[in-house]
Scaffold this motif. Structure first.
Motif, PDB file in Angstrom:
ATOM      1  N   THR A 315      -3.968 -15.224 -29.321  1.00 30.54           N
ATOM      2  CA  THR A 315      -3.359 -16.347 -28.588  1.00 30.54           C
ATOM      3  C   THR A 315      -4.381 -17.447 -28.322  1.00 30.54           C
ATOM      4  N   ARG A 316      -5.610 -17.247 -28.753  1.00 29.50           N
ATOM      5  CA  ARG A 316      -6.672 -18.221 -28.455  1.00 29.50           C
ATOM      6  C   ARG A 316      -6.639 -19.421 -29.391  1.00 29.50           C
ATOM      7  N   ASN A 317      -6.101 -19.217 -30.621  1.00 30.10           N
ATOM      8  CA  ASN A 317      -6.079 -20.288 -31.610  1.00 30.10           C
ATOM      9  C   ASN A 317      -4.785 -20.237 -32.409  1.00 30.10           C
ATOM     10  N   ASP A 318      -4.469 -21.352 -33.042  1.00 30.20           N
ATOM     11  CA  ASP A 318      -3.271 -21.421 -33.881  1.00 30.20           C
ATOM     12  C   ASP A 318      -3.687 -21.226 -35.332  1.00 30.20           C
ATOM     13  N   TYR A 319      -3.231 -20.119 -35.931  1.00 33.55           N
ATOM     14  CA  TYR A 319      -3.571 -19.831 -37.321  1.00 33.55           C
ATOM     15  C   TYR A 319      -2.389 -20.021 -38.262  1.00 33.55           C
ATOM     16  N   GLY A 320      -1.260 -20.498 -37.714  1.00 30.71           N
ATOM     17  CA  GLY A 320      -0.093 -20.728 -38.552  1.00 30.71           C
ATOM     18  C   GLY A 320       0.629 -19.433 -38.895  1.00 30.71           C
ATOM     19  N   GLY A 321       1.598 -19.536 -39.823  1.00 31.51           N
ATOM     20  CA  GLY A 321       2.321 -18.371 -40.290  1.00 31.51           C
ATOM     21  C   GLY A 321       3.035 -17.615 -39.186  1.00 31.51           C
ATOM     22  N   ASP A 322       3.207 -16.309 -39.379  1.00 33.44           N
ATOM     23  CA  ASP A 322       3.902 -15.477 -38.390  1.00 33.44           C
ATOM     24  C   ASP A 322       3.136 -15.399 -37.078  1.00 33.44           C
ATOM     25  N   CYS A 323       1.808 -15.553 -37.134  1.00 32.24           N
ATOM     26  CA  CYS A 323       1.024 -15.543 -35.897  1.00 32.24           C
ATOM     27  C   CYS A 323       1.462 -16.688 -34.993  1.00 32.24           C
ATOM     28  N   ALA A 324       1.616 -17.887 -35.569  1.00 33.21           N
ATOM     29  CA  ALA A 324       2.080 -19.034 -34.781  1.00 33.21           C
ATOM     30  C   ALA A 324       3.497 -18.792 -34.273  1.00 33.21           C
ATOM     31  N   LYS A 325       4.335 -18.169 -35.108  1.00 34.95           N
ATOM     32  CA  LYS A 325       5.704 -17.868 -34.686  1.00 34.95           C
ATOM     33  C   LYS A 325       5.711 -16.917 -33.497  1.00 34.95           C
ATOM     34  N   TYR A 326       4.864 -15.881 -33.561  1.00 36.33           N
ATOM     35  CA  TYR A 326       4.795 -14.934 -32.445  1.00 36.33           C
ATOM     36  C   TYR A 326       4.327 -15.634 -31.164  1.00 36.33           C
ATOM     37  N   ASN A 327       3.391 -16.559 -31.301  1.00 37.00           N
ATOM     38  CA  ASN A 327       2.817 -17.229 -30.128  1.00 37.00           C
ATOM     39  C   ASN A 327       3.768 -18.233 -29.488  1.00 37.00           C
ATOM     40  N   GLU A 328       4.857 -18.553 -30.168  1.00 40.29           N
ATOM     41  CA  GLU A 328       5.854 -19.462 -29.590  1.00 40.29           C
ATOM     42  C   GLU A 328       6.840 -18.735 -28.680  1.00 40.29           C
ATOM     43  N   ASN A 329       6.768 -17.401 -28.644  1.00 41.43           N
ATOM     44  CA  ASN A 329       7.719 -16.633 -27.839  1.00 41.43           C
ATOM     45  C   ASN A 329       7.505 -16.899 -26.345  1.00 41.43           C
ATOM     46  N   GLU A 330       8.605 -17.014 -25.615  1.00 37.09           N
ATOM     47  CA  GLU A 330       8.508 -17.276 -24.175  1.00 37.09           C
ATOM     48  C   GLU A 330       7.931 -16.093 -23.418  1.00 37.09           C
ATOM     49  N   ASP A 331       8.093 -14.899 -23.960  1.00 39.83           N
ATOM     50  CA  ASP A 331       7.575 -13.692 -23.315  1.00 39.83           C
ATOM     51  C   ASP A 331       6.107 -13.495 -23.713  1.00 39.83           C
ATOM     52  N   PRO A 332       5.170 -13.557 -22.750  1.00 38.45           N
ATOM     53  CA  PRO A 332       3.747 -13.402 -23.088  1.00 38.45           C
ATOM     54  C   PRO A 332       3.446 -12.086 -23.805  1.00 38.45           C
ATOM     55  N   ASN A 333       4.227 -11.051 -23.540  1.00 33.94           N
ATOM     56  CA  ASN A 333       3.982  -9.755 -24.171  1.00 33.94           C
ATOM     57  C   ASN A 333       4.345  -9.736 -25.659  1.00 33.94           C
ATOM     58  N   MET A 334       5.057 -10.767 -26.084  1.00 37.61           N
ATOM     59  CA  MET A 334       5.471 -10.842 -27.483  1.00 37.61           C
ATOM     60  C   MET A 334       4.555 -11.760 -28.299  1.00 37.61           C
ATOM     61  N   ARG A 335       3.506 -12.265 -27.678  1.00 39.68           N
ATOM     62  CA  ARG A 335       2.594 -13.190 -28.359  1.00 39.68           C
ATOM     63  C   ARG A 335       1.372 -12.458 -28.904  1.00 39.68           C
ATOM     64  N   GLY A 336       0.681 -13.132 -29.833  1.00 36.10           N
ATOM     65  CA  GLY A 336      -0.565 -12.582 -30.376  1.00 36.10           C
ATOM     66  C   GLY A 336      -0.324 -11.417 -31.314  1.00 36.10           C
ATOM     67  N   ALA A 337      -1.368 -10.626 -31.487  1.00 38.52           N
ATOM     68  CA  ALA A 337      -1.306  -9.494 -32.414  1.00 38.52           C
ATOM     69  C   ALA A 337      -0.237  -8.504 -31.973  1.00 38.52           C
ATOM     70  N   ASN A 338       0.451  -7.918 -32.958  1.00 38.34           N
ATOM     71  CA  ASN A 338       1.496  -6.939 -32.649  1.00 38.34           C
ATOM     72  C   ASN A 338       1.022  -5.503 -32.844  1.00 38.34           C
ATOM     73  N   ALA A 339      -0.283  -5.333 -33.129  1.00 35.36           N
ATOM     74  CA  ALA A 339      -0.865  -4.001 -33.267  1.00 35.36           C
ATOM     75  C   ALA A 339      -2.295  -4.032 -32.730  1.00 35.36           C
ATOM     76  N   GLU A 340      -2.843  -2.859 -32.479  1.00 32.79           N
ATOM     77  CA  GLU A 340      -4.213  -2.751 -32.000  1.00 32.79           C
ATOM     78  C   GLU A 340      -4.835  -1.475 -32.563  1.00 32.79           C
ATOM     79  N   VAL A 341      -6.172  -1.426 -32.541  1.00 30.34           N
ATOM     80  CA  VAL A 341      -6.861  -0.238 -33.053  1.00 30.34           C
ATOM     81  C   VAL A 341      -7.232   0.691 -31.901  1.00 30.34           C
ATOM     82  N   ARG A 342      -7.164   1.987 -32.192  1.00 30.33           N
ATOM     83  CA  ARG A 342      -7.638   3.029 -31.287  1.00 30.33           C
ATOM     84  C   ARG A 342      -8.347   4.076 -32.126  1.00 30.33           C
TER      85      ARG A 342
END
Length: 569
Positions: A315-342
């Motif tokens: 959410t720190r930068n606009d990289y376009g594509g689906d990332c930008a689409k995700y970041n347009e969501n009104e719900d903060p939990n739906m923004r940014g990366a949709n996966a994480e590493v563990r």
């Protein structure tokens, strides 16, 4: 994708502590002309398939080279930042049943340099099949007893020490059990050899696999929606929040500075070597872009599945594509990366390896061991067709932004797209090349199937130049490998099909009787399908000095303190 590592011994000598080396493919490959010496990391199948000298059941085909995703005309800062080799496919060479382990054929030469691995070779299984086939004929006649079989085993052991210790049964019941395990109604030496080979592996039923296995095909490669990113990883099916996206077994590069590359020169013997007058690094191996680490650690951890396709989003930068689409969501939990590493605590030997110090891991890697895995987890529901992203870390992002500011695109002059060149239907003759030469980055290669005789220079009989001028045989298109070549002429046959006469050039690492004697190796009537274009050495975008290089950051919250062996800065 396949990731090319070039000239490793020239850059680092033989002392590099990478257990990644144990997973490299060498020899004939799509990237073999990239440099003087080439190794390839063929991620997923190429690195996860084990080798069995008899039960191998898949074979690879060469990956596709595609330099059109970010062509030089785009001036994209992503040029040269990802591998252009992709869709390496493995084909079944035998029927593979559900639950069977998939084995690739590394070639027995792979074992010759690994004397610490002691296993029966293919001929050992064949011999075992022949021996037991003969012995089995005495079962019904009650001609066998255990003392006789013990003598047989001991005698065979005199000639081949691998067979009695692991393959040849020493009792009548053992012979009967092995013969009874042969599948089908017909019993022969080949089926017995297969049954003997299966005694050397652990059989897994489907219940065990479902309980203990990890799904690898949730993520499939497609062109990323992010400009400059190359290919990306996309969901093939619905993945609920909190569930595994993909597992990622890791292999180690114990010192990330061993990915540095240095200026190379040609010495007086015509061989490549490091420039003795310039010891300053001028770049990094492309492999660096596919590995994880921490700014306070010397160790790189390199995933071996399609997880390497997963691109960056935050959410720190606009990289376009689906990332930008995700970041347009009104719900903060739906923004940014949709996966994480563990860390994959329930898989591999991850728990115990997380407690090891860097020196302990180093010792294990030198003993050709590995034990760590990561797992990519869905942060929210992921739907089929969604591009999957993780956050590579703020440090990586800052390095990318700095790269974009400083970016100077590579020149377009005298540089052709290899992908577009391979679409040419009519290839140029020497006279045509005088008027319209190919670009400097283009090399012509032709399929060739050398015989064992012509590479056995010491025992080859008498020969003269005319012996090496022949017509092409059809098996070359199916079984041949690509060699450097040049086109001598073009003709049209009675079916209006274009054919070429080609001369083969010396191939790095292969000595033939005809090259040793200075004879021309010429084949007539080569079809277009047997000729391709490849990049000239060091001419592809991955060698461009300004191409982006940076490892992916493991979050500080999950990185063991014991692995922080570098200062804060």
């Amino acid at each position: 994708p396949a990731i090319v590592v070039h000239d490793a011994e020239l850059h680092y000598g033989k002392g590099r502590n990478w257990n990644l080396v144990d997973y490299f493919w060498t020899g004939e490959s799509s990237g073999e002309f990239e440099a003087d010496t080439v190794e390839e990391s063929v991620v997923t199948f190429g690195n996860l398939c084990n080798y069995h000298t008899y039960l191998y059941n898949v074979r690879p085909t060469h990956s596709v080279y595609d330099d059109t995703i970010t062509p030089r005309s785009s001036k994209s800062p992503g040029i040269g930042a990802y591998s252009y080799y992709y869709t390496e496919r493995f084909h079944a060479t035998k029927d593979i049943k559900a639950g069977d382990e998939i084995f690739a054929n590394y070639g027995e030469e792979w074992l010759e340099s690994r004397t610490y691995i002691k296993v029966p070779l293919e001929d050992d299984f064949i011999t075992t099949g022949e021996i037991i086939d003969k012995l089995a004929k005495g079962l019904d006649a009650d001609m066998l007893d255990d003392s006789f079989l013990k003598i047989v085993s001991d005698v065979v052991g005199i000639f081949n020490k691998e067979i009695p210790s692991s393959l040849l049964p020493k009792t009548k019941d053992g012979i009967k059990s092995l013969v009874d395990s042969v599948e089908g109604d017909i019993i022969n030496k080949d089926k017995i050899a297969t049954a003997a080979a299966k005694t050397t592996v652990i059989s897994r039923d489907m219940d065990w696999i479902i309980s203990n296995g990890k799904c690898l095909d949730n993520v499939v490669p497609t062109r990323s929606t992010i400009p400059d990113a190359g290919n990306g990883g996309f969901a093939q099916r619905f993945i609920p929040k909190g569930e595994s996206v993909i597992i990622a077994p890791l292999v180690h590069i114990m010192d990330w500075t061993s990915t540095f590359i240095y200026p190379l020169v040609t010495n007086e013997n015509g061989q490549m070597e490091r420039d003795p007058d310039n010891d300053e690094s001028n770049g990094y191996q492309l492999m660096l872009n596919y590995c994880f680490s921490h700014d306070q650690s010397s160790m790189l951890l390199c995933p071996q599945t399609n997880s390497i396709l997963i691109n960056h989003c935050s959410t720190r930068n606009d990289y376009g594509g689906d990332c930008a689409k995700y970041n347009e969501n009104e719900d903060p939990n739906m923004r940014g990366a949709n996966a994480e590493v563990r860390w994959a605590d329930d898989f591999d030997n991850t728990k115990s390896w997380l407690k090891m110090s860097i020196p302990d891991i180093d010792k294990n890697v030198r003993r050709h061991r590995r034990g760590l895995s990561m797992e990519f987890i869905a942060k929210r529901d992921i739907y089929p067709g969604d591009e999957i992203f993780i956050d590579y870390g703020e440090e990586w992002e800052l390095e990318w932004e700095e790269h974009v500011k400083e970016w100077v695109p590579p020149p377009e002059e005298n540089h052709a797209s290899i992908t577009e060149m391979n679409k040419m239907e009519v290839l140029r003759t020497p006279d045509e090349l005088k008027d319209e030469p190919y670009s400097e980055n283009v090399r012509v290669v032709c399929k060739y199937l050398e015989s064992e005789d012509e590479t056995d220079i010491d025992s080859f009989g008498s020969t003269d130049p005319d012996d090496w001028i022949q017509d092409v045989t059809e098996d070359i298109y199916e079984d041949g490998e690509f060699w450097p070549c040049k086109i001598l002429s073009r003709t049209e046959n009675s079916n209006s099909t274009l054919q070429y006469s080609v001369e083969f050039l010396r191939k790095t690492g292969v000595e033939t009787i005809w090259s040793e004697k200075g004879y021309s190796r010429i084949l007539h009537n080569m079809k277009r399908e047997g000729i391709e274009f490849r990049p000239m050495p060091y001419s592809s975008d991955q060698h461009y000095p300004g191409a982006f290089r940076s490892f992916l950051r493991i979050p500080d919250s999950m990185f063991p303190e014991i692995w922080k062996d570098l200062p804060n800065n």
